[in-house]
Design a protein around this motif. Structure first.
Motif, PDB file in Angstrom:
ATOM      1  N   ALA A  23       0.844  -1.189   0.000  1.00  0.00           N
ATOM      2  CA  ALA A  23       0.000   0.000   0.000  1.00  0.00           C
ATOM      3  C   ALA A  23       0.871   1.227   0.000  1.00  0.00           C
ATOM      4  CB  ALA A  23      -0.916   0.008   1.233  1.00  0.00           C
ATOM      5  N   VAL A  24       0.270   2.402  -0.210  1.00  0.00           N
ATOM      6  CA  VAL A  24       1.026   3.647  -0.257  1.00  0.00           C
ATOM      7  C   VAL A  24       0.768   4.470   0.981  1.00  0.00           C
ATOM      8  CG1 VAL A  24       1.125   3.771  -2.752  1.00  0.00           C
ATOM      9  CG2 VAL A  24      -0.840   4.713  -1.570  1.00  0.00           C
ATOM     10  N   THR A  25       1.760   5.294   1.318  1.00  0.00           N
ATOM     11  CA  THR A  25       1.632   6.150   2.491  1.00  0.00           C
ATOM     12  C   THR A  25       2.376   7.436   2.236  1.00  0.00           C
ATOM     13  OG1 THR A  25       2.177   6.375   4.838  1.00  0.00           O
ATOM     14  CG2 THR A  25       3.640   5.021   3.552  1.00  0.00           C
ATOM     15  N   ALA A  26       1.962   8.515   2.860  1.00  0.00           N
ATOM     16  CA  ALA A  26       2.615   9.804   2.642  1.00  0.00           C
ATOM     17  C   ALA A  26       3.739  10.044   3.619  1.00  0.00           C
ATOM     18  CB  ALA A  26       1.586  10.940   2.761  1.00  0.00           C
ATOM     19  N   GLY A  27       3.992   9.160   4.547  1.00  0.00           N
ATOM     20  CA  GLY A  27       5.010   9.375   5.578  1.00  0.00           C
ATOM     21  C   GLY A  27       6.300   8.690   5.267  1.00  0.00           C
ATOM     22  N   THR A  45       2.311  12.546  -6.070  1.00  0.00           N
ATOM     23  CA  THR A  45       2.268  11.214  -6.681  1.00  0.00           C
ATOM     24  C   THR A  45       0.926  10.553  -6.396  1.00  0.00           C
ATOM     25  OG1 THR A  45       4.629  11.059  -6.161  1.00  0.00           O
ATOM     26  CG2 THR A  45       3.557   9.069  -6.939  1.00  0.00           C
ATOM     27  N   HIS A  46       0.358   9.919  -7.421  1.00  0.00           N
ATOM     28  CA  HIS A  46      -0.902   9.180  -7.296  1.00  0.00           C
ATOM     29  C   HIS A  46      -0.584   7.697  -7.432  1.00  0.00           C
ATOM     30  CE1 HIS A  46      -5.208   8.461  -7.561  1.00  0.00           C
ATOM     31  NE2 HIS A  46      -5.017   7.723  -8.648  1.00  0.00           N
ATOM     32  N   CYS A  47      -0.759   6.940  -6.354  1.00  0.00           N
ATOM     33  CA  CYS A  47      -0.399   5.529  -6.340  1.00  0.00           C
ATOM     34  C   CYS A  47      -1.650   4.655  -6.233  1.00  0.00           C
ATOM     35  CB  CYS A  47       0.533   5.222  -5.169  1.00  0.00           C
ATOM     36  SG  CYS A  47       2.119   6.085  -5.244  1.00  0.00           S
ATOM     37  N   ILE A  48      -1.611   3.518  -6.940  1.00  0.00           N
ATOM     38  CA  ILE A  48      -2.729   2.588  -6.940  1.00  0.00           C
ATOM     39  C   ILE A  48      -2.263   1.264  -6.340  1.00  0.00           C
ATOM     40  CG2 ILE A  48      -4.435   1.380  -8.345  1.00  0.00           C
ATOM     41  CD1 ILE A  48      -4.158   3.598 -10.408  1.00  0.00           C
ATOM     42  N   PRO A  49      -2.718   0.924  -5.138  1.00  0.00           N
ATOM     43  CA  PRO A  49      -2.321  -0.345  -4.521  1.00  0.00           C
ATOM     44  C   PRO A  49      -2.874  -1.526  -5.324  1.00  0.00           C
ATOM     45  CG  PRO A  49      -3.288   1.152  -2.902  1.00  0.00           C
ATOM     46  CD  PRO A  49      -3.587   1.716  -4.251  1.00  0.00           C
ATOM     47  N   PRO A  50      -2.295  -2.717  -5.179  1.00  0.00           N
ATOM     48  CA  PRO A  50      -2.841  -3.890  -5.841  1.00  0.00           C
ATOM     49  C   PRO A  50      -4.304  -4.095  -5.439  1.00  0.00           C
ATOM     50  CG  PRO A  50      -0.683  -4.372  -4.929  1.00  0.00           C
ATOM     51  CD  PRO A  50      -1.072  -3.028  -4.412  1.00  0.00           C
ATOM     52  N   ALA A  51      -5.111  -4.591  -6.377  1.00  0.00           N
ATOM     53  CA  ALA A  51      -6.532  -4.759  -6.119  1.00  0.00           C
ATOM     54  C   ALA A  51      -6.794  -5.625  -4.900  1.00  0.00           C
ATOM     55  CB  ALA A  51      -7.207  -5.355  -7.354  1.00  0.00           C
ATOM     56  N   ILE A  52      -5.914  -6.624  -4.659  1.00  0.00           N
ATOM     57  CA  ILE A  52      -6.117  -7.539  -3.548  1.00  0.00           C
ATOM     58  C   ILE A  52      -6.018  -6.839  -2.201  1.00  0.00           C
ATOM     59  CG2 ILE A  52      -3.698  -8.219  -3.285  1.00  0.00           C
ATOM     60  CD1 ILE A  52      -4.674 -11.077  -2.868  1.00  0.00           C
ATOM     61  N   ALA A  53      -5.397  -5.644  -2.182  1.00  0.00           N
ATOM     62  CA  ALA A  53      -5.261  -4.912  -0.922  1.00  0.00           C
ATOM     63  C   ALA A  53      -6.582  -4.328  -0.457  1.00  0.00           C
ATOM     64  CB  ALA A  53      -4.233  -3.790  -1.073  1.00  0.00           C
TER      65      ALA A  53
END
Length: 451
Positions: A23-27, A45-53
């Motif tokens: 997953a993505v985090t801003a910290g 930045t725009h991040c897309i976690p894996p669908a399974i997350a």
């Protein structure tokens, strides 16, 4: 004494698919590797976690820089580009530790100015373990581009992807929210009197699974020429090839199916075989790793190479410099106690050993007054450094000169894809004592710092 590094926690991973989710985090700001070239820039930045997350897209900030091996190339030269994500906008969302060497980064660097386009870059499948809820560590990716026009060419960090190979092959793509990102590096190209090879290529993706097709776009080829697209594994061509025909402008767009798992790049060339004067590339490309099932009757063997620390030791803590005569003064010489640096971290960061000295103060009945001293700026050294055979890095001795209170570099080793080793550092010392310095014993403290 060198810094102490705390080892990350090691936990047994549960046999859950969710343990591999990214997953993505801003910290989680990380320090930029010492000596990294290029200017650090921040971009949304725009991040897309894996669908399974089961997580929605998350917006964060990436800090990155771009460096090159040649800031003054000529038209036709190939420039190596290194894209370093200093602070990724991605991290581990679980309480469990991610194991080492499961992440393969790929990305693009955006060219601007007199030459436009994207440079595909890829990094090695190498990472330290990531503790639960911790941000991802810094990572670097490399690629090349051929200079086709004279003038100033800007380089900005672009989109990047973190691919994880653990139980499942998963991707976390992160895109620049408002492209292009700020400029991190600029090269100034010059044009030779003889036109160079103008051929260039760009890939539609920097990575893919085994058997995937990748789009290959080329420019600057001979009009109407038959062009071969081929995979490369290091400096050797793989069995993956395809052919396309350049249009009247010398451009083409084709595709290549990549089956060879050892592929590290893709080239395009005219003629029966690779010729750098009639080709372009290699453009960086990696095949995502897979874990094949263990066949019946066999046993899968694994081992772990543990990362160590960066440390130093010295042969002694006192140096007696040669005495000088009152009324004459001059060079009071000696040798620094040998320092041994051990870099057993196994990462991309280099190191730097610096020193600074205090004023030399005197004490005792022989002094005619209080406060007698020899200024710290009077101490100079001539550094020397040797590398133990087999070490991945090579150390460099600092420049001869004054040490003083502000300090100077004794020795260093540069950043690299894989650094480490054992190094021996020495220095000749010389204290320039003024002629009529009051007689007596003087002492100063030389402090060495390893970072």
């Amino acid at each position: 004494m060198g810094p102490t590094f705390r080892r990350p926690r090691r936990r047994r991973w549960a046999s859950l698919l969710g343990a591999t989710v990214v997953a993505v985090t801003a910290g989680g700001a990380l320090a930029c590797p010492a000596g990294a070239a290029g200017t650090n820039v921040d971009f949304d930045t725009h991040c897309i976690p894996p669908a399974i997350a089961g997580l929605p897209p998350i917006d964060g900030t990436t800090t990155a820089n771009v460096s090159v091996d040649n800031t003054s190339p000529k038209v036709g030269d190939t420039v190596k580009v290194t894209y370093t994500v200093v602070t990724p906008a991605a991290g581990n969302p679980t309480e469990l530790d991610l194991p080492a060497d499961i992440m393969t980064p790929t990305g693009k660097v955006t060219l601007g100015g007199t030459q436009t386009g994207d440079v595909t870059v890829a990094g090695p499948k190498k990472n330290d373990p990531v503790p639960g809820k911790a941000p991802f560590p810094s990572f670097s990716m490399t690629g090349t581009f051929k200079v086709t026009k004279a003038g100033a060419i800007t380089l900005s960090p672009g989109d990047y992807n973190i691919h994880t190979s653990y139980l499942l092959e998963l991707d976390t793509p992160c895109t620049v929210t408002s492209p292009p990102a700020p400029v991190s590096e600029t090269v100034t190209a010059t044009d030779d009197s003889t036109p160079g090879n103008q051929r260039a290529l760009a890939l539609g993706a920097a990575s893919g699974n085994q058997g995937d097709s990748v789009t290959v776009n080329g420019t600057g080829f001979t009009a109407g020429a038959t062009v071969t697209l081929a995979g490369r594994s290091g400096d050797k061509q793989t069995g993956d090839t395809a052919t396309v025909t350049a249009d009247a402008q010398g451009s083409f767009s084709g595709s290549l199916v990549v089956n060879d798992k050892t592929t590290t790049g893709i080239v395009a060339y005219e003629g029966a075989s690779w010729d750098p004067d009639k080709g372009a590339g290699p453009a960086a490309y990696v095949v995502n790793g897979t874990t094949p099932p263990t066949p019946g009757g066999s046993q899968k063997l694994t081992t772990t190479v543990k990362a160590g620390t960066l440390s130093m030791s010295q042969a002694g803590d006192a140096v007696a410099l040669k005495a000088v005569d009152f009324g004459k003064g001059g060079a009071s010489t000696g040798s620094l106690n040998t320092v041994t640096v051990k870099d057993f971290r196994g990462g991309p960061a280099g190191w730097s050993l610096t020193g600074k000295v205090t004023d030399f103060t005197g004490s005792g009945a022989k002094f005619t007054g209080s406060g007698a001293k020899i200024d710290a700026g009077k101490l100079s050294w001539t550094p020397a450094c040797s590398t133990k055979a087999g070490s991945p890095s090579t150390c460099k001795a600092g420049s001869p000169g004054t040490v003083g209170t502000s300090g100077a570099t004794l020795a260093s080793a540069p950043d690299g894809t894989l650094t480490g080793g054992e190094f021996t550092v020495d220095a000749g010392l010389s204290l320039d004592v003024p002629a009529f310095t009051p007689p007596g014993a003087y002492s100063g403290v030389l402090t060495l710092t390893l970072t």
